[in-house]
Design a protein around this motif. Structure first.
Motif, PDB file in Angstrom:
ATOM      1  N   PHE A   1       0.829  -1.204   0.000  1.00 29.94           N
ATOM      2  CA  PHE A   1       0.000   0.000   0.000  1.00 29.94           C
ATOM      3  C   PHE A   1       0.866   1.258   0.000  1.00 29.94           C
ATOM      4  O   PHE A   1       0.572   2.232  -0.693  1.00 29.94           O
ATOM      5  N   SER A   2       1.966   1.240   0.769  1.00 34.88           N
ATOM      6  CA  SER A   2       2.879   2.392   0.800  1.00 34.88           C
ATOM      7  C   SER A   2       3.494   2.628  -0.566  1.00 34.88           C
ATOM      8  O   SER A   2       3.634   3.770  -1.014  1.00 34.88           O
ATOM      9  N   GLU A   3       3.847   1.530  -1.255  1.00 32.73           N
ATOM     10  CA  GLU A   3       4.439   1.648  -2.593  1.00 32.73           C
ATOM     11  C   GLU A   3       3.448   2.252  -3.579  1.00 32.73           C
ATOM     12  O   GLU A   3       3.789   3.130  -4.374  1.00 32.73           O
ATOM     13  N   VAL A   4       2.196   1.787  -3.522  1.00 30.30           N
ATOM     14  CA  VAL A   4       1.172   2.307  -4.423  1.00 30.30           C
ATOM     15  C   VAL A   4       0.883   3.769  -4.115  1.00 30.30           C
ATOM     16  O   VAL A   4       0.756   4.598  -5.025  1.00 30.30           O
ATOM     17  N   SER A   5       0.785   4.116  -2.833  1.00 30.31           N
ATOM     18  CA  SER A   5       0.512   5.500  -2.451  1.00 30.31           C
ATOM     19  C   SER A   5       1.608   6.440  -2.944  1.00 30.31           C
ATOM     20  O   SER A   5       1.344   7.544  -3.425  1.00 30.31           O
ATOM     21  N   GLU A   6       2.869   5.992  -2.831  1.00 32.11           N
ATOM     22  CA  GLU A   6       3.985   6.807  -3.311  1.00 32.11           C
ATOM     23  C   GLU A   6       3.905   6.995  -4.824  1.00 32.11           C
ATOM     24  O   GLU A   6       4.170   8.085  -5.340  1.00 32.11           O
ATOM     25  N   PHE A   7       3.525   5.942  -5.530  1.00 28.71           N
ATOM     26  CA  PHE A   7       3.379   6.026  -6.991  1.00 28.71           C
ATOM     27  C   PHE A   7       2.292   7.035  -7.353  1.00 28.71           C
ATOM     28  O   PHE A   7       2.454   7.857  -8.251  1.00 28.71           O
ATOM     29  N   PHE A   8       1.151   7.013  -6.637  1.00 29.48           N
ATOM     30  CA  PHE A   8       0.052   7.931  -6.912  1.00 29.48           C
ATOM     31  C   PHE A   8       0.436   9.382  -6.631  1.00 29.48           C
ATOM     32  O   PHE A   8      -0.100  10.302  -7.239  1.00 29.48           O
ATOM     33  N   SER A   9       1.358   9.582  -5.691  1.00 21.97           N
ATOM     34  CA  SER A   9       1.692  10.949  -5.290  1.00 21.97           C
ATOM     35  C   SER A   9       2.593  11.666  -6.289  1.00 21.97           C
ATOM     36  O   SER A   9       2.777  12.878  -6.201  1.00 21.97           O
ATOM     37  N   GLU A  10       3.156  10.937  -7.257  1.00 23.04           N
ATOM     38  CA  GLU A  10       4.041  11.534  -8.247  1.00 23.04           C
ATOM     39  C   GLU A  10       3.230  12.103  -9.411  1.00 23.04           C
ATOM     40  O   GLU A  10       2.491  11.371 -10.085  1.00 23.04           O
ATOM     41  N   ALA A  11       3.353  13.405  -9.629  1.00 16.44           N
ATOM     42  CA  ALA A  11       2.577  14.055 -10.689  1.00 16.44           C
ATOM     43  C   ALA A  11       2.883  13.474 -12.071  1.00 16.44           C
ATOM     44  O   ALA A  11       2.003  13.433 -12.937  1.00 16.44           O
ATOM     45  N   LYS A  12       4.104  12.994 -12.263  1.00 18.46           N
ATOM     46  CA  LYS A  12       4.484  12.468 -13.573  1.00 18.46           C
ATOM     47  C   LYS A  12       3.715  11.194 -13.938  1.00 18.46           C
ATOM     48  O   LYS A  12       3.708  10.782 -15.096  1.00 18.46           O
ATOM     49  N   ASN A  13       3.069  10.566 -12.942  1.00 21.00           N
ATOM     50  CA  ASN A  13       2.355   9.308 -13.189  1.00 21.00           C
ATOM     51  C   ASN A  13       0.873   9.509 -13.499  1.00 21.00           C
ATOM     52  O   ASN A  13       0.128   8.531 -13.580  1.00 21.00           O
ATOM     53  N   GLU A  14       0.431  10.752 -13.662  1.00 20.25           N
ATOM     54  CA  GLU A  14      -0.995  11.029 -13.826  1.00 20.25           C
ATOM     55  C   GLU A  14      -1.611  10.257 -14.997  1.00 20.25           C
ATOM     56  O   GLU A  14      -2.670   9.641 -14.868  1.00 20.25           O
ATOM     57  N   THR A  15      -0.951  10.305 -16.157  1.00 16.94           N
ATOM     58  CA  THR A  15      -1.499   9.645 -17.345  1.00 16.94           C
ATOM     59  C   THR A  15      -1.588   8.140 -17.142  1.00 16.94           C
ATOM     60  O   THR A  15      -2.593   7.505 -17.487  1.00 16.94           O
TER      61      THR A  15
END
Length: 325
Positions: free
Chosen positions: A18-32
């Motif tokens: 869950f921490s890994e996924v949350s960190e991924f979501f928090s990166e603006a570059k991953n929006e698309t």
């Protein structure tokens, strides 16, 4: 990440995942990429029978409306899941995406045995209706757990901050925190008990609550307009203007001579940013005012004009640094 996202959607992540996924979501570059991963699940839900029982019909309706609009316009519009500003109405999407409230899927486990957990990251907030009809507003960086079907008591667990509107019932409603429990039968109140600091507050708007100190046997009953909070010597009760402690659920922060350290901490949670300062003289500053639609940059400008400080933003680390002038 696709594998983890599938597990996340089905509420099967362990804490590390869950921490890994949350960190991924928090990166603006991953929006698309987030949008592309999320859209198939939305479309899948739309194909299911409308008669299926859903945990939150309001959230489902909002998602359905969005997907249909996306199909009609065919503009390939990006959905900004993360924002540094309250100007963008992405808080709704974040609340859906980054919490385990995505309960649209049909459960194969006996429903009454489930423990539901709702998590909101920094920069997001949401509200949710419990099985008994009580309403919970969950503030940034908070985790809230409850049984899908209440037993003899309506027991819930909170790490973070939440505002409750509790339905009257003969069964007591109990909020468990690291500091103790707050017990009510029907009332409106705010509880703040974050894990990353030692502060604790329960602020009562209406009704009556009993706060019981953990492992101490001491308890105190609050009246409307009163607050129990943790101090260096224990816990104390005082009269307060409740709006300064509950306005966050309405999308704004109110401050009245707020000490600089706690002011900065609230900004970090509200905007999901890191703000650093090292000069101890800044601890003597305080702030009075309202923050509602301002971006974090506008807030930092406001601080620099209202106090003898300057600030710098590092684009690489995304950290604000405040220094005394």
């Amino acid at each position: 990440m696709n594998r983890l996202f599938n597990k996340y959607y089905r509420s099967l992540l362990n804490p590390d995942e869950f921490s890994e996924v949350s960190e991924f979501f928090s990166e603006a570059k991953n929006e698309t990429r987030i949008f592309n991963m999320m859209k198939p699940f939305w479309e899948e839900e739309l194909t299911k029978s409308l008669d299926s029982k859903r945990s939150n019909s309001d959230l489902y309706s909002k998602i359905k409306e969005f997907v249909l609009l996306d199909k009609q316009k065919r503009l390939g519009r990006k959905i900004k899941f993360y924002t540094w500003s309250l100007r963008i109405a992405a808080v709704f999407i974040i609340g859906l995406l980054l919490s385990t409230v995505f309960l649209f899927q049909e459960s194969r486990v006996q429903y009454s045995d489930q423990i539901q957990t709702i998590t909101t990251p920094y920069g997001a907030k949401m509200n949710y209706t419990l099985p008994d009809g009580s309403i919970v507003w969950l503030n940034s960086a908070s985790t809230f757990s409850y049984a899908a079907k209440f037993g003899k008591t309506r027991s819930v667990t909170l790490v973070g901050e939440a505002f409750f509107e509790v339905e009257k019932d003969s069964k007591p409603f109990i909020v468990a925190t690291n500091h103790g429990t707050v017990e009510v039968k029907g009332t409106s109140f705010n509880v703040k008990a974050y894990a990353d600091d030692n502060d604790f507050e329960t602020t009562l708007e209406e009704g009556s609550v009993v706060f019981k100190v953990k492992n101490a046997g001491n308890e105190v009953t609050l009246k409307p307009g009163e607050q129990v909070s943790k101090t260096e010597s224990g816990y104390t009760v005082k009269k307060v203007e409740t709006k300064y402690f509950t306005s966050w659920k309405e999308g704004k922060l109110l401050f009245n001579r707020e000490p600089f350290p706690s002011f900065i901490k609230k900004l970090e949670r509200w905007y999901n940013v890191k703000i650093e300062y090292s000069d101890p003289k800044l601890n003597d500053l305080w702030y009075t005012g309202t923050i509602e639609m301002e971006s974090i940059s506008e807030v930092m400008e406001m601080i620099s004009k209202a106090a003898p400080v300057s600030y710098h933003f590092n684009n690489k680390t995304r950290v604000f640094t405040i220094k005394a002038k």
